[in-house]
Design a protein around this motif. Structure first.
Motif, PDB file in Angstrom:
ATOM      1  N   CYS A 137       0.863  -1.182   0.000  1.00  0.00           N
ATOM      2  CA  CYS A 137       0.000   0.000   0.000  1.00  0.00           C
ATOM      3  C   CYS A 137       0.900   1.233   0.000  1.00  0.00           C
ATOM      4  O   CYS A 137       1.750   1.393   0.877  1.00  0.00           O
ATOM      5  N   VAL A 138       0.714   2.097  -0.988  1.00  0.00           N
ATOM      6  CA  VAL A 138       1.545   3.289  -1.150  1.00  0.00           C
ATOM      7  C   VAL A 138       0.815   4.497  -0.564  1.00  0.00           C
ATOM      8  O   VAL A 138      -0.335   4.774  -0.932  1.00  0.00           O
ATOM      9  N   ILE A 139       1.488   5.211   0.335  1.00  0.00           N
ATOM     10  CA  ILE A 139       0.925   6.409   0.957  1.00  0.00           C
ATOM     11  C   ILE A 139       1.964   7.523   0.872  1.00  0.00           C
ATOM     12  O   ILE A 139       2.861   7.636   1.708  1.00  0.00           O
ATOM     13  N   ASP A 140       1.866   8.336  -0.155  1.00  0.00           N
ATOM     14  CA  ASP A 140       2.825   9.414  -0.377  1.00  0.00           C
ATOM     15  C   ASP A 140       2.065  10.738  -0.549  1.00  0.00           C
ATOM     16  O   ASP A 140       1.563  11.018  -1.633  1.00  0.00           O
ATOM     17  N   GLU A 141       1.923  11.527   0.477  1.00  0.00           N
ATOM     18  CA  GLU A 141       2.650  11.332   1.703  1.00  0.00           C
ATOM     19  C   GLU A 141       1.719  11.472   2.904  1.00  0.00           C
ATOM     20  O   GLU A 141       0.531  11.730   2.753  1.00  0.00           O
ATOM     21  N   VAL A 142       2.298  11.314   4.093  1.00  0.00           N
ATOM     22  CA  VAL A 142       1.587  11.640   5.323  1.00  0.00           C
ATOM     23  C   VAL A 142       2.175  12.959   5.807  1.00  0.00           C
ATOM     24  O   VAL A 142       3.199  12.998   6.480  1.00  0.00           O
ATOM     25  N   GLY A 143       1.562  14.068   5.388  1.00  0.00           N
ATOM     26  CA  GLY A 143       2.089  15.392   5.699  1.00  0.00           C
ATOM     27  C   GLY A 143       1.014  16.311   6.233  1.00  0.00           C
ATOM     28  O   GLY A 143      -0.116  15.895   6.501  1.00  0.00           O
ATOM     29  N   LYS A 144       1.354  17.580   6.366  1.00  0.00           N
ATOM     30  CA  LYS A 144       0.432  18.546   6.967  1.00  0.00           C
ATOM     31  C   LYS A 144      -0.887  18.629   6.216  1.00  0.00           C
ATOM     32  O   LYS A 144      -1.948  18.700   6.829  1.00  0.00           O
ATOM     33  N   MET A 145      -0.825  18.633   4.896  1.00  0.00           N
ATOM     34  CA  MET A 145      -2.058  18.772   4.127  1.00  0.00           C
ATOM     35  C   MET A 145      -2.967  17.570   4.321  1.00  0.00           C
ATOM     36  O   MET A 145      -4.173  17.713   4.564  1.00  0.00           O
ATOM     37  N   GLU A 146      -2.397  16.383   4.219  1.00  0.00           N
ATOM     38  CA  GLU A 146      -3.193  15.170   4.371  1.00  0.00           C
ATOM     39  C   GLU A 146      -3.767  15.050   5.773  1.00  0.00           C
ATOM     40  O   GLU A 146      -4.871  14.521   5.961  1.00  0.00           O
ATOM     41  N   LEU A 147      -3.047  15.555   6.761  1.00  0.00           N
ATOM     42  CA  LEU A 147      -3.506  15.434   8.144  1.00  0.00           C
ATOM     43  C   LEU A 147      -4.657  16.378   8.461  1.00  0.00           C
ATOM     44  O   LEU A 147      -5.199  16.338   9.571  1.00  0.00           O
ATOM     45  N   CYS A 148      -5.035  17.226   7.501  1.00  0.00           N
ATOM     46  CA  CYS A 148      -6.239  18.044   7.685  1.00  0.00           C
ATOM     47  C   CYS A 148      -7.499  17.180   7.688  1.00  0.00           C
ATOM     48  O   CYS A 148      -8.569  17.640   8.103  1.00  0.00           O
ATOM     49  N   SER A 149      -7.383  15.934   7.237  1.00  0.00           N
ATOM     50  CA  SER A 149      -8.518  15.008   7.197  1.00  0.00           C
ATOM     51  C   SER A 149      -8.405  13.997   8.332  1.00  0.00           C
ATOM     52  O   SER A 149      -7.474  13.182   8.364  1.00  0.00           O
ATOM     53  N   GLU A 150      -9.351  14.041   9.268  1.00  0.00           N
ATOM     54  CA  GLU A 150      -9.358  13.068  10.347  1.00  0.00           C
ATOM     55  C   GLU A 150      -9.631  11.663   9.824  1.00  0.00           C
ATOM     56  O   GLU A 150      -9.105  10.671  10.339  1.00  0.00           O
ATOM     57  N   ALA A 151     -10.451  11.570   8.770  1.00  0.00           N
ATOM     58  CA  ALA A 151     -10.734  10.269   8.176  1.00  0.00           C
ATOM     59  C   ALA A 151      -9.469   9.664   7.576  1.00  0.00           C
ATOM     60  O   ALA A 151      -9.253   8.447   7.644  1.00  0.00           O
TER      61      ALA A 151
END
Length: 231
Positions: free
Chosen positions: A113-127
């Motif tokens: 499973c590729v997750i690029d990336e786990v950063g500030k923008m993505e962390l705006c979503s609790e889901a």
């Protein structure tokens, strides 16, 4: 022993390029993978935002510079970028769930499973945060992802990933080259030199497998064992 592989490094160093090359090598070897990566959007040579791109070829906005979220909207901002949380969730979440159902959706039945990336923008979503935690805990899955270097206020999920005993953290400090073929996802954890000029490193003394570095890798100096990197 480490099961998941994460890259870290400064912005623009080529983490996403390396992830995409690794995915290409996995696909060439017939290793199933699913997930997403983020890609810069440029206009007239100027970066104006980022897109979410799934491995299945879907694309949508993650953020844009100075975007008007509309009247009454509380769209989150990260620096000069307005984050499109709805677009992120619409594209990324199906790639991350269900992780253990047998219905063939998302990462079910997948090995990487590729997750690029786990950063500030993505962390705006609790889901998104909840989905990443589920994927990391799912059996029979190897996560290939990226996280930013520590800077300023710690990011909760990023620090969780950095501290996990089942995560091998690699530091990239220069542009990646084309990786050689991959036989299976286990090669990622075994420290095979397939990621170009990326030094493999443990996230801490007791985390991950032993480092296998190329002849040009220089060890970190000082007390606690930390990431090694090509310079």
């Amino acid at each position: 022993m480490a099961r998941h592989v994460f890259l870290t490094g400064p912005p623009g160093v080529g983490k996403t390029t390396l992830v995409r090359k690794a995915v290409g090598a996995l696909e060439a070897a017939g290793v199933p993978a699913d997930g997403f990566y983020t890609e810069e959007v440029r206009q007239a040579g100027r970066r104006v935002g980022f897109d979410v791109v799934t491995l299945s070829g879907l694309r949508g906005p993650l953020s844009r510079v100075g975007s008007d979220p509309g009247p009454g909207s509380r769209a989150p901002r990260v620096g000069q970028y307005v984050v499109d949380v709805a677009s992120l969730e619409r594209l990324a979440l199906p790639m991350l769930s269900p992780v253990d159902a047998g219905d063939g959706g998302g990462t079910a039945g997948k090995r990487v499973c590729v997750i690029d990336e786990v950063g500030k923008m993505e962390l705006c979503s609790e889901a998104f945060v909840r989905s990443v935690r589920r994927v990391l805990a799912a059996p029979r899955l190897v996560v290939l992802g990226s996280i930013p270097l520590p800077k300023g206020r710690p990011l909760g999920l990023v620090e969780e990933i950095r501290a996990r005993r089942d995560v091998a953290l690699f530091v990239e400090t220069c542009q990646p080259s084309l990786p050689p073929p991959v036989q299976d996802p286990g090669d990622l954890q075994r420290g095979r030199k397939q990621c170009g000029p990326v030094a493999r490193a443990q996230a801490g003394e007791s985390q991950g497998p032993a480092l296998e570095a190329g002849p040009t890798c220089s060890p970190s100096r000082g007390g606690r064992a930390g990431p090694r990197a090509l310079t």
